[in-house]
Design a protein around this motif. Sequence first.
Motif, PDB file in Angstrom:
ATOM      1  N   ALA A 184     -63.179  56.397 -11.614  1.00 22.01           N
ATOM      2  CA  ALA A 184     -63.111  56.368 -10.153  1.00 22.01           C
ATOM      3  C   ALA A 184     -62.047  55.377  -9.677  1.00 22.01           C
ATOM      4  O   ALA A 184     -61.229  55.693  -8.801  1.00 22.01           O
ATOM      5  CB  ALA A 184     -64.473  55.999  -9.576  1.00 22.01           C
ATOM      6  N   THR A 185     -62.049  54.174 -10.252  1.00 16.39           N
ATOM      7  CA  THR A 185     -61.082  53.152  -9.849  1.00 16.39           C
ATOM      8  C   THR A 185     -59.658  53.624 -10.088  1.00 16.39           C
ATOM      9  O   THR A 185     -58.787  53.524  -9.203  1.00 16.39           O
ATOM     10  CB  THR A 185     -61.343  51.852 -10.633  1.00 16.39           C
ATOM     11  OG1 THR A 185     -62.662  51.385 -10.349  1.00 16.39           O
ATOM     12  CG2 THR A 185     -60.345  50.770 -10.246  1.00 16.39           C
ATOM     13  N   ASP A 186     -59.387  54.149 -11.263  1.00 18.77           N
ATOM     14  CA  ASP A 186     -58.032  54.598 -11.589  1.00 18.77           C
ATOM     15  C   ASP A 186     -57.576  55.733 -10.684  1.00 18.77           C
ATOM     16  O   ASP A 186     -56.413  55.777 -10.260  1.00 18.77           O
ATOM     17  CB  ASP A 186     -57.967  55.051 -13.056  1.00 18.77           C
ATOM     18  CG  ASP A 186     -58.141  53.914 -14.044  1.00 18.77           C
ATOM     19  OD1 ASP A 186     -58.035  52.739 -13.620  1.00 18.77           O
ATOM     20  OD2 ASP A 186     -58.401  54.199 -15.228  1.00 18.77           O
ATOM     21  N   ARG A 245     -54.135  57.509  -6.144  1.00 16.62           N
ATOM     22  CA  ARG A 245     -53.975  58.248  -4.881  1.00 16.62           C
ATOM     23  C   ARG A 245     -53.488  57.347  -3.754  1.00 16.62           C
ATOM     24  O   ARG A 245     -52.546  57.694  -3.017  1.00 16.62           O
ATOM     25  CB  ARG A 245     -55.305  58.887  -4.508  1.00 16.62           C
ATOM     26  CG  ARG A 245     -55.382  59.477  -3.093  1.00 16.62           C
ATOM     27  CD  ARG A 245     -54.552  60.732  -2.925  1.00 16.62           C
ATOM     28  NE  ARG A 245     -54.768  61.301  -1.604  1.00 16.62           N
ATOM     29  CZ  ARG A 245     -55.704  62.196  -1.318  1.00 16.62           C
ATOM     30  NH1 ARG A 245     -56.514  62.647  -2.277  1.00 16.62           N
ATOM     31  NH2 ARG A 245     -55.825  62.677  -0.107  1.00 16.62           N
ATOM     32  N   PHE A 246     -54.124  56.170  -3.593  1.00 15.20           N
ATOM     33  CA  PHE A 246     -53.848  55.328  -2.435  1.00 15.20           C
ATOM     34  C   PHE A 246     -53.043  54.068  -2.750  1.00 15.20           C
ATOM     35  O   PHE A 246     -52.621  53.364  -1.833  1.00 15.20           O
ATOM     36  CB  PHE A 246     -55.162  54.920  -1.764  1.00 15.20           C
ATOM     37  CG  PHE A 246     -55.918  56.062  -1.150  1.00 15.20           C
ATOM     38  CD1 PHE A 246     -55.317  56.909  -0.230  1.00 15.20           C
ATOM     39  CD2 PHE A 246     -57.251  56.300  -1.490  1.00 15.20           C
ATOM     40  CE1 PHE A 246     -56.016  57.959   0.351  1.00 15.20           C
ATOM     41  CE2 PHE A 246     -57.965  57.342  -0.919  1.00 15.20           C
ATOM     42  CZ  PHE A 246     -57.344  58.191  -0.003  1.00 15.20           C
ATOM     43  N   GLY A 247     -52.884  53.745  -4.022  1.00 16.53           N
ATOM     44  CA  GLY A 247     -52.070  52.587  -4.397  1.00 16.53           C
ATOM     45  C   GLY A 247     -52.829  51.284  -4.517  1.00 16.53           C
ATOM     46  O   GLY A 247     -52.334  50.329  -5.118  1.00 16.53           O
ATOM     47  N   ARG A 248     -54.036  51.233  -3.958  1.00 17.84           N
ATOM     48  CA  ARG A 248     -54.820  49.989  -3.999  1.00 17.84           C
ATOM     49  C   ARG A 248     -56.248  50.279  -3.568  1.00 17.84           C
ATOM     50  O   ARG A 248     -56.561  51.378  -3.096  1.00 17.84           O
ATOM     51  CB  ARG A 248     -54.211  48.928  -3.081  1.00 17.84           C
ATOM     52  CG  ARG A 248     -54.336  49.241  -1.596  1.00 17.84           C
ATOM     53  CD  ARG A 248     -53.772  48.107  -0.744  1.00 17.84           C
ATOM     54  NE  ARG A 248     -54.207  48.192   0.629  1.00 17.84           N
ATOM     55  CZ  ARG A 248     -53.595  48.885   1.577  1.00 17.84           C
ATOM     56  NH1 ARG A 248     -52.501  49.576   1.296  1.00 17.84           N
ATOM     57  NH2 ARG A 248     -54.069  48.883   2.824  1.00 17.84           N
ATOM     58  N   ILE A 249     -57.101  49.276  -3.721  1.00 16.44           N
ATOM     59  CA  ILE A 249     -58.464  49.284  -3.173  1.00 16.44           C
ATOM     60  C   ILE A 249     -58.663  47.968  -2.447  1.00 16.44           C
ATOM     61  O   ILE A 249     -58.418  46.900  -3.016  1.00 16.44           O
ATOM     62  CB  ILE A 249     -59.528  49.439  -4.277  1.00 16.44           C
ATOM     63  CG1 ILE A 249     -59.374  50.781  -4.988  1.00 16.44           C
ATOM     64  CG2 ILE A 249     -60.942  49.317  -3.687  1.00 16.44           C
ATOM     65  CD1 ILE A 249     -60.257  50.927  -6.226  1.00 16.44           C
ATOM     66  N   ASP A 250     -59.095  48.032  -1.192  1.00 18.87           N
ATOM     67  CA  ASP A 250     -59.362  46.822  -0.413  1.00 18.87           C
ATOM     68  C   ASP A 250     -60.845  46.472  -0.380  1.00 18.87           C
ATOM     69  O   ASP A 250     -61.220  45.303  -0.475  1.00 18.87           O
ATOM     70  CB  ASP A 250     -58.854  46.999   1.029  1.00 18.87           C
ATOM     71  CG  ASP A 250     -57.363  47.199   1.088  1.00 18.87           C
ATOM     72  OD1 ASP A 250     -56.626  46.312   0.614  1.00 18.87           O
ATOM     73  OD2 ASP A 250     -56.930  48.248   1.596  1.00 18.87           O
ATOM     74  N   VAL A 301     -63.487  47.290 -11.059  1.00 17.16           N
ATOM     75  CA  VAL A 301     -62.578  47.039  -9.938  1.00 17.16           C
ATOM     76  C   VAL A 301     -62.034  45.609  -9.912  1.00 17.16           C
ATOM     77  O   VAL A 301     -60.969  45.359  -9.334  1.00 17.16           O
ATOM     78  CB  VAL A 301     -63.273  47.392  -8.600  1.00 17.16           C
ATOM     79  CG1 VAL A 301     -64.267  46.323  -8.172  1.00 17.16           C
ATOM     80  CG2 VAL A 301     -62.241  47.632  -7.501  1.00 17.16           C
ATOM     81  N   LEU A 302     -62.728  44.660 -10.537  1.00 12.73           N
ATOM     82  CA  LEU A 302     -62.292  43.258 -10.469  1.00 12.73           C
ATOM     83  C   LEU A 302     -60.895  43.024 -11.036  1.00 12.73           C
ATOM     84  O   LEU A 302     -60.123  42.244 -10.447  1.00 12.73           O
ATOM     85  CB  LEU A 302     -63.307  42.347 -11.152  1.00 12.73           C
ATOM     86  CG  LEU A 302     -64.557  42.030 -10.325  1.00 12.73           C
ATOM     87  CD1 LEU A 302     -65.591  41.298 -11.169  1.00 12.73           C
ATOM     88  CD2 LEU A 302     -64.201  41.209  -9.088  1.00 12.73           C
ATOM     89  N   PRO A 303     -60.500  43.636 -12.160  1.00 13.59           N
ATOM     90  CA  PRO A 303     -59.124  43.408 -12.631  1.00 13.59           C
ATOM     91  C   PRO A 303     -58.074  43.819 -11.598  1.00 13.59           C
ATOM     92  O   PRO A 303     -57.028  43.159 -11.475  1.00 13.59           O
ATOM     93  CB  PRO A 303     -59.038  44.276 -13.896  1.00 13.59           C
ATOM     94  CG  PRO A 303     -60.445  44.362 -14.380  1.00 13.59           C
ATOM     95  CD  PRO A 303     -61.281  44.420 -13.139  1.00 13.59           C
TER      96      PRO A 303
END
Length: 296
Positions: free
Chosen positions: A69-71, A76-81, A121-123
């Motif tokens: 999911a994270t990858d 798709r969006f370039g990042r997770i906030d 997601v932490l890394p």
Amino acid sequence: MGQVVVVTGGSRGIGRATAVRFARRGARIALVARDAVALSSAAVQCRRRGAEVLTLSIDLATPGGPERATDTVIARFGRIDVWVASASVFAYGSVEDTPDAVRDRVIETNLVGHMRAARAVLPHFRARGGGTIVFVGSLYSQVAGPYVSSYVAAKHGLLGFARSLRQEMRGHRGIRIKVVLPASIDTPIYQRAANVTGRTPFPLPPVVSADRVARAIVRAARGHRDEIAVGAAQFVARPLRFVFPRAYDRGIRALQRSLGLRRRAAPATTGAVLAAQHDPGAVSGGWGRVPLRRPR
């Protein structure tokens, strides 16, 4: 560009209400859940608010699911906030009667899956210098109740995990660990619960709307408070349990047997615990329209 927000359990209930709230604020949304049908319906709601939406039919309780999911979201969006950890299942039954598979699955979904997701997601948060995880706990993270022991165990564990993780992250500026603690909320989780009690389950009153929890999650993601409680029951149950534990234990058992598990007969079911129930999903379970007492 708006924030990138991942909402696990985004197909129904609190997760779905939260996704719609973030969509209204201009976020790009990734909805993660097991049920592709309900995910599609939730995505339509978010797109109507102008959001770009990615849906991922992934079981986060399985090894490798959170990493995938994270990858996919980052690709798709370039990042997770913001990562909203709201996936949850529910089960009714005594400790002796609840099947091992149901007990284990409740703990895997409500606790272990969120632990795996945080690790995944932490890394990314470290690499980009910040990010927020909002864990959706429960009033049952802090008090107990009968006939819901696996859920109570998982939610106690989730609060403890979040607090430990927050302590570890104190030295990492920009990474924030938040917890929202709802009481009884009007969502479909009760109709979809596993149940081996022979009785019909109802949420314990007072029941508040899922959108109220969604507002708290949005506040938590951008505010300074580490933990936010939602629902009037919080301010009765927690003090009573602390000051008069025996009275609390007697009272919660009586409430559960009279209002939470009513005498109307119900067949044994594993609900949506062991496998997804594919339907369009909804935010509300219709509990706000249910009277406090109904004919038995």
